[in-house]
Scaffold this active site. Structure first.
Site, mmCIF file in Angstrom:
data_model
loop_
_atom_site.group_PDB
_atom_site.id
_atom_site.type_symbol
_atom_site.label_atom_id
_atom_site.label_comp_id
_atom_site.label_asym_id
_atom_site.label_seq_id
_atom_site.Cartn_x
_atom_site.Cartn_y
_atom_site.Cartn_z
ATOM 1 N N ASN A 170 -10.179 -0.719 0.894
ATOM 2 C CA ASN A 170 -8.571 -0.501 0.956
ATOM 3 C C ASN A 170 -8.085 -1.043 -0.528
ATOM 4 O O ASN A 170 -8.163 -2.351 -1.186
ATOM 5 C CB ASN A 170 -7.786 -1.244 1.969
ATOM 6 C CG ASN A 170 -6.464 -1.513 1.880
ATOM 7 O OD1 ASN A 170 -5.922 -0.830 1.023
ATOM 8 N ND2 ASN A 170 -5.781 -1.910 2.990
ATOM 9 N N HIS A 221 -3.274 6.763 3.277
ATOM 10 C CA HIS A 221 -3.708 5.438 2.586
ATOM 11 C C HIS A 221 -5.051 5.084 3.439
ATOM 12 O O HIS A 221 -5.163 5.175 4.350
ATOM 13 C CB HIS A 221 -2.585 4.400 2.839
ATOM 14 C CG HIS A 221 -3.063 3.030 2.482
ATOM 15 N ND1 HIS A 221 -3.674 2.787 1.401
ATOM 16 C CD2 HIS A 221 -3.051 1.867 3.252
ATOM 17 C CE1 HIS A 221 -4.052 1.469 1.590
ATOM 18 N NE2 HIS A 221 -3.728 0.893 2.439
ATOM 19 N N CYS A 230 0.838 -1.180 -0.142
ATOM 20 C CA CYS A 230 -0.025 -0.054 -0.125
ATOM 21 C C CYS A 230 0.973 1.052 0.012
ATOM 22 O O CYS A 230 0.429 2.352 -0.224
ATOM 23 C CB CYS A 230 -0.889 -0.139 1.335
ATOM 24 S SG CYS A 230 -2.016 -1.508 1.225
HETATM 25 N N1 ACO Z 1 -17.689 -9.574 10.477
HETATM 26 C C1 ACO Z 1 -18.045 -9.834 11.772
HETATM 27 N N2 ACO Z 1 -17.309 -10.354 12.743
HETATM 28 C C2 ACO Z 1 -15.830 -10.179 12.397
HETATM 29 C C3 ACO Z 1 -15.581 -9.878 11.123
HETATM 30 C C4 ACO Z 1 -16.415 -9.482 10.190
HETATM 31 N N3 ACO Z 1 -16.194 -9.144 8.833
HETATM 32 N N4 ACO Z 1 -14.245 -9.992 11.049
HETATM 33 C C5 ACO Z 1 -13.729 -10.336 12.252
HETATM 34 N N5 ACO Z 1 -14.825 -10.662 13.184
HETATM 35 C C6 ACO Z 1 -14.817 -10.775 14.507
HETATM 36 C C7 ACO Z 1 -13.608 -11.646 14.930
HETATM 37 O O1 ACO Z 1 -13.595 -12.982 14.456
HETATM 38 C C8 ACO Z 1 -13.477 -11.416 16.447
HETATM 39 O O2 ACO Z 1 -14.332 -12.188 16.865
HETATM 40 P P1 ACO Z 1 -14.056 -13.009 18.368
HETATM 41 O O3 ACO Z 1 -13.817 -11.884 19.400
HETATM 42 O O4 ACO Z 1 -15.468 -13.885 18.667
HETATM 43 O O5 ACO Z 1 -12.774 -13.876 18.404
HETATM 44 C C9 ACO Z 1 -13.938 -9.976 16.470
HETATM 45 O O6 ACO Z 1 -14.861 -9.670 15.421
HETATM 46 C C10 ACO Z 1 -12.938 -8.917 16.821
HETATM 47 O O7 ACO Z 1 -12.031 -9.242 15.774
HETATM 48 P P2 ACO Z 1 -10.613 -8.264 15.749
HETATM 49 O O8 ACO Z 1 -9.703 -8.870 14.888
HETATM 50 O O9 ACO Z 1 -10.039 -8.104 17.037
HETATM 51 O O10 ACO Z 1 -11.344 -7.035 15.209
HETATM 52 P P3 ACO Z 1 -10.636 -5.593 15.316
HETATM 53 O O11 ACO Z 1 -11.332 -4.429 15.800
HETATM 54 O O12 ACO Z 1 -9.035 -5.836 15.301
HETATM 55 O O13 ACO Z 1 -10.636 -5.343 13.524
HETATM 56 C C11 ACO Z 1 -9.655 -5.199 11.430
HETATM 57 C C12 ACO Z 1 -10.287 -6.061 12.612
HETATM 58 C C13 ACO Z 1 -10.590 -4.345 10.888
HETATM 59 C C14 ACO Z 1 -9.168 -6.154 10.188
HETATM 60 C C15 ACO Z 1 -8.469 -4.544 12.025
HETATM 61 O O14 ACO Z 1 -7.714 -5.195 12.739
HETATM 62 C C16 ACO Z 1 -7.449 -3.671 10.918
HETATM 63 O O15 ACO Z 1 -8.167 -2.851 10.274
HETATM 64 N N6 ACO Z 1 -6.308 -4.000 10.742
HETATM 65 C C17 ACO Z 1 -5.469 -3.440 9.887
HETATM 66 C C18 ACO Z 1 -5.620 -3.782 8.525
HETATM 67 C C19 ACO Z 1 -5.034 -3.133 7.392
HETATM 68 O O16 ACO Z 1 -4.713 -1.908 7.391
HETATM 69 N N7 ACO Z 1 -4.500 -3.995 6.362
HETATM 70 C C20 ACO Z 1 -4.162 -3.080 5.278
HETATM 71 C C21 ACO Z 1 -2.634 -3.294 5.286
HETATM 72 S S1 ACO Z 1 -2.307 -2.391 3.789
HETATM 73 C C22 ACO Z 1 -1.483 -3.502 2.400
HETATM 74 O O17 ACO Z 1 -0.306 -3.561 2.085
HETATM 75 C C23 ACO Z 1 -2.451 -4.553 1.848
#
Ligand code: ACO
Length: 333
Positions: A283, A253, A113
């Site tokens: 994204n 980003h 990214c």
């Molecule tokens: N719908 C419903 N529930 C979900 C979903 C979904 N789509 N996805 C995860 N959950 C659940 C999980 O299973 C978890 O359940 P549990 O508590 O029963 O285990 C709960 O929601 C919380 O999950 P977390 O992973 O802790 O959620 P978090 O608040 O961290 O959000 C997210 C997840 C959105 C992925 C976040 O961590 C994030 O944005 N991370 C950065 C990602 C990013 O920026 N990536 C791109 C990098 S750039 C590149 O080079 C491509």
């Protein structure tokens, strides 16, 4: 060293829109969860038979038209992508061929990214040194092709698209004023597509284990992103001898609204100076920043002389930011 700026921009996203509600049909997720955790409402997804080179070609064509530059005048095409058409040949060469840029060198650049920022920084060096006059930098992705559509924690985050910028010499004091790039390979496993390279060549086993799809430790990437977005933006301003008050526009980003909000708080910048379009596109990795730049310019929000910071982070891990004083007027050299 010559001053280098962006004299043409363009972007392209595929027509097909997938909303959060659409995911509810095949995944244990819902619109409310996705919006509250990410800010994303919808994303554009390329059809199965549309490779990333097509998106890059469309964006590149628009950028050249915007700059009123013929394809033959382009000296170099850089395509920043982690979803190339093939392992080889480079997507940049395919795009050059489609555009009719027969005098252009071409290579792909892989910085996730951060790719567009890495791309414009790299491309601008060729112009600053006087080696080239015109460089086309394209950030394009079709991450939809490498997602595991059964993994709700990743597949809801990404969209497809491409954005392009034509770089040329500009008047002194305008264009790119500074940049900051970095990487930390120790975090490589946090965000990867493990198979298909020399570590895990494609095999029945790699396919069965889903190793050809994007794998992410979301929480760890989130923590890294929140830290690095603020840091890299402050560093790039320091490199250019500028203060946060000097900034007219920050284009971060577009990964997650919570990451953007955290960076805004850390920087102490007014939210109305920060571009957010992730609600519409998700994204788009290397395409996020140039698509946002193009949209913002077309909306009339950017004026000559504006100070613009573009900052990204991504797989690698990588991070990068650049600051420019906006002008779209190229210099005859
Ligand atoms: N719908 C419903 N529930 C979900 C979903 C979904 N789509 N996805 C995860 N959950 C659940 C999980 O299973 C978890 O359940 P549990 O508590 O029963 O285990 C709960 O929601 C919380 O999950 P977390 O992973 O802790 O959620 P978090 O608040 O961290 O959000 C997210 C997840 C959105 C992925 C976040 O961590 C994030 O944005 N991370 C950065 C990602 C990013 O920026 N990536 C791109 C990098 S750039 C590149 O080079 C491509």
């Amino acid at each position: 060293m010559r001053s280098v700026g962006i004299v043409g921009i363009g972007s392209y996203v595929p027509e097909n829109i997938v909303t959060n509600k659409d995911f509810e049909l095949f995944l244990d997720t819902n619109d409310e969860w996705i919006i509250s955790r990410t800010g994303i409402k919808q994303r554009h997804i390329a059809p199965k038979d549309m490779p990333v080179s097509e998106l890059c070609y469309q964006a590149g064509l628009k950028a050249l038209e915007d700059a009123q530059i013929a394809p033959e005048e382009v000296d170099l095409i850089i395509v920043a992508t982690i979803t190339p058409d093939y392992a080889f040949p480079a997507t940049a060469c395919l795009v050059a061929d489609r555009l009719g840029a027969r005098n252009a060198a071409g290579f792909d650049l892989e910085a996730g990214c951060s790719g567009f920022v890495y791309g414009v920084v790299t491309g601008s060096q060729f112009i600053a040194t006087g080696m080239y006059k015109t460089v086309l930098v394209i950030g394009g992705e079709t991450l939809s092709k490498v997602l595991n559509w059964k993994d709700r924690s990743t597949c809801i985050l990404f969209g497809d698209g491409a954005g392009a910028a034509v770089l040329q010499p500009v008047k002194e004091g305008f264009g790119f004023l500074g940049f900051e790039l970095g990487s930390d390979g120790s975090g490589g496993a946090l965000l990867s597509q493990p198979a298909g390279g020399s570590m895990y060549p494609a095999s029945l086993e790699t396919v069965e284990k889903n190793l050809h799809t994007l794998q992410m430790e979301g929480k760890e990437v989130y923590k890294f992103a929140v830290r690095v977005m603020g840091e890299v933006s402050l560093k790039v301003l320091k490199n250019a001898d500028l203060k946060i008050e000097d900034v007219d526009l920050l284009i971060p980003h577009q990964a997650n609204i919570r990451i953007v909000d955290a960076a805004v708080r850390r920087l102490g910048i007014s939210p109305d100076k920060v571009v957010v379009n992730l609600d519409k596109y998700g994204n788009m990795s290397a395409a996020s920043i140039p698509v946002a730049l193009d949209e913002t310019f077309k909306s009339g929000r950017i004026a000559e002389g504006d100070i613009i910071v573009m900052a990204g982070f991504g797989t690698g891990l990588t991070w990068g930011a650049c600051v420019l004083k906006w002008t779209k007027v190229g210099l005859e050299v």
